[in-house]
Design an enzyme around this catalytic site. Sequence first.
Site, mmCIF file in Angstrom:
data_model
loop_
_atom_site.group_PDB
_atom_site.id
_atom_site.type_symbol
_atom_site.label_atom_id
_atom_site.label_comp_id
_atom_site.label_asym_id
_atom_site.label_seq_id
_atom_site.Cartn_x
_atom_site.Cartn_y
_atom_site.Cartn_z
ATOM 1 N N LYS A 1 5.012 7.431 -12.613
ATOM 2 C CA LYS A 1 3.704 7.005 -12.087
ATOM 3 C C LYS A 1 3.011 8.150 -11.346
ATOM 4 O O LYS A 1 1.806 8.365 -11.494
ATOM 5 C CB LYS A 1 3.911 5.801 -11.142
ATOM 6 C CG LYS A 1 2.675 5.354 -10.384
ATOM 7 C CD LYS A 1 1.597 4.798 -11.284
ATOM 8 C CE LYS A 1 0.371 4.397 -10.476
ATOM 9 N NZ LYS A 1 -0.746 3.961 -11.320
ATOM 10 N N PRO B 1 0.774 -1.244 0.000
ATOM 11 C CA PRO B 1 0.000 0.000 0.000
ATOM 12 C C PRO B 1 0.806 1.295 0.000
ATOM 13 O O PRO B 1 0.371 2.267 -0.598
ATOM 14 C CB PRO B 1 -0.860 -0.085 1.263
ATOM 15 C CG PRO B 1 -0.433 -1.282 2.019
ATOM 16 C CD PRO B 1 0.466 -2.099 1.156
ATOM 17 N N LYS C 1 -3.028 9.202 -1.428
ATOM 18 C CA LYS C 1 -1.600 8.941 -1.161
ATOM 19 C C LYS C 1 -0.763 9.357 -2.372
ATOM 20 O O LYS C 1 0.263 10.030 -2.238
ATOM 21 C CB LYS C 1 -1.407 7.447 -0.869
ATOM 22 C CG LYS C 1 0.021 7.039 -0.683
ATOM 23 C CD LYS C 1 0.513 5.796 -1.418
ATOM 24 C CE LYS C 1 -0.246 5.098 -2.432
ATOM 25 N NZ LYS C 1 0.396 4.094 -3.219
HETATM 26 P P1 NAD Z 1 -4.760 -3.120 -1.633
HETATM 27 O O1 NAD Z 1 -4.963 -2.337 -0.395
HETATM 28 O O2 NAD Z 1 -5.933 -3.776 -2.277
HETATM 29 O O3 NAD Z 1 -3.665 -4.274 -1.374
HETATM 30 C C1 NAD Z 1 -2.547 -4.117 -0.550
HETATM 31 C C2 NAD Z 1 -2.305 -5.467 0.123
HETATM 32 O O4 NAD Z 1 -1.125 -5.383 0.902
HETATM 33 C C3 NAD Z 1 -3.449 -5.850 1.075
HETATM 34 O O5 NAD Z 1 -3.943 -7.130 0.731
HETATM 35 C C4 NAD Z 1 -2.787 -5.854 2.451
HETATM 36 O O6 NAD Z 1 -3.311 -6.806 3.333
HETATM 37 C C5 NAD Z 1 -1.346 -6.159 2.074
HETATM 38 N N1 NAD Z 1 -0.385 -5.786 3.088
HETATM 39 C C6 NAD Z 1 -0.399 -4.716 3.940
HETATM 40 N N2 NAD Z 1 0.671 -4.758 4.750
HETATM 41 C C7 NAD Z 1 1.391 -5.865 4.415
HETATM 42 C C8 NAD Z 1 2.597 -6.439 4.876
HETATM 43 N N3 NAD Z 1 3.309 -5.891 5.871
HETATM 44 N N4 NAD Z 1 3.023 -7.583 4.304
HETATM 45 C C9 NAD Z 1 2.316 -8.165 3.290
HETATM 46 N N5 NAD Z 1 1.163 -7.662 2.803
HETATM 47 C C10 NAD Z 1 0.708 -6.523 3.361
HETATM 48 O O7 NAD Z 1 -4.002 -2.168 -2.637
HETATM 49 P P2 NAD Z 1 -3.929 -2.319 -4.218
HETATM 50 O O8 NAD Z 1 -5.069 -1.580 -4.813
HETATM 51 O O9 NAD Z 1 -3.695 -3.741 -4.574
HETATM 52 O O10 NAD Z 1 -2.602 -1.459 -4.500
HETATM 53 C C11 NAD Z 1 -1.308 -1.963 -4.213
HETATM 54 C C12 NAD Z 1 -0.288 -0.944 -4.728
HETATM 55 O O11 NAD Z 1 -0.457 -0.766 -6.133
HETATM 56 C C13 NAD Z 1 -0.464 0.458 -4.095
HETATM 57 O O12 NAD Z 1 0.802 1.025 -3.910
HETATM 58 C C14 NAD Z 1 -1.272 1.204 -5.134
HETATM 59 O O13 NAD Z 1 -1.067 2.599 -5.063
HETATM 60 C C15 NAD Z 1 -0.751 0.589 -6.423
HETATM 61 N N6 NAD Z 1 -1.697 0.593 -7.560
HETATM 62 C C16 NAD Z 1 -3.001 0.214 -7.406
HETATM 63 C C17 NAD Z 1 -3.845 0.193 -8.524
HETATM 64 C C18 NAD Z 1 -5.296 -0.229 -8.441
HETATM 65 O O14 NAD Z 1 -6.029 -0.039 -9.426
HETATM 66 N N7 NAD Z 1 -5.766 -0.796 -7.328
HETATM 67 C C19 NAD Z 1 -3.356 0.534 -9.776
HETATM 68 C C20 NAD Z 1 -2.023 0.891 -9.897
HETATM 69 C C21 NAD Z 1 -1.196 0.917 -8.777
#
Ligand code: NAD
Length: 293
Positions: free
Chosen positions: A174, A69, A243
């Site tokens: 990004k 995250p 963020k």
């Molecule tokens: P999300 O919140 O759905 O997933 C994050 C995951 O990380 C969660 O499952 C959480 O339990 C896990 N997590 C938290 N702390 C942890 C730890 N210490 N060890 C292991 N796992 C842990 O977020 P997302 O939407 O999948 O986004 C992930 C990243 O990708 C972010 O940085 C976001 O900005 C980026 N991103 C997201 C999207 C999107 O469309 N969702 C698109 C591009 C980029």
Amino acid sequence: MAQSPKISVVGLGNMGLPMAALLAHRQFDVTGFDVSSDRVALAVQENVPCTHDLASLLQDADIIIASLPNDSVVEKVFLQPDGLLARTDRRAIVIDTSTVSPGTTRHIATLMHRAGHGWLDAPVSGGAAGARDGKLTMMVGGTDADLADVRTVTDVLAARVLHVGSSGAGNVAKLVNNMLVAAHMLTAAEALRLGQAAGVQAGDLLKVINASTGRSAVSENTFPRWVLNDSFDSGFSAGLMRKDVALALSLARDVHASLPLSTEVERLWNACRKTCPDSADFTRVGSSETQPA
Ligand code: NAD
């Protein structure tokens, strides 16, 4: 790099899980890890074996994909004393697809290189659907050699792998992109509000915009797919968008770039936390009930 590299995926959220599932489906040797037991259960259902032992996962892998995250979680996972930095017998390469600050990326990359490992900042665009279908755009910062070593994996995850410079450059690109998306969401919502108040329906306005010069990915894709039908389920949260906007403006301060419009975009995103809380899908900012002021 081994012929059949052992791949670990750390963070099985909206993006990490579909990436891991796609790699498992393509017969890669992949293991997942997440602190959430719900996400682990979903991953197992998608044929992604998981472990509860993060230290061993980091010690065993040839390639580690992170989808976490924020900066502090990326630091916590990768700078832990019994993790990757403690492993000096064998080289691993991390593909960090999380969106974090370029400064954090460069700091961790330097430590990893000193320990003999590779580190690529490789944030992505294309959402959960793009991750599921291997159609992401990946913007990469790091060395040619590290990228060449993981190309068999990045080419499965992304339709476009754009190497934009040395460590940190992927996250710069990004943040620039997401700053624009955050602004486009607000300007598109305002434009539709104007047209509707003056008597033209939102669907008709979008038909015109998308056949004209005012269009963007937000008007062509985001609004028709997730806003106009009130589904608000793109899989990207408003908290993560806030963020990214905060990281972009922090970067602007670091490099002395004056961004008056983007500063206002950040203020407006923060002003609508009641109607579009961090836990909501980011597309809710375009709803008629969310009118940032
Ligand atoms: P999300 O919140 O759905 O997933 C994050 C995951 O990380 C969660 O499952 C959480 O339990 C896990 N997590 C938290 N702390 C942890 C730890 N210490 N060890 C292991 N796992 C842990 O977020 P997302 O939407 O999948 O986004 C992930 C990243 O990708 C972010 O940085 C976001 O900005 C980026 N991103 C997201 C999207 C999107 O469309 N969702 C698109 C591009 C980029």
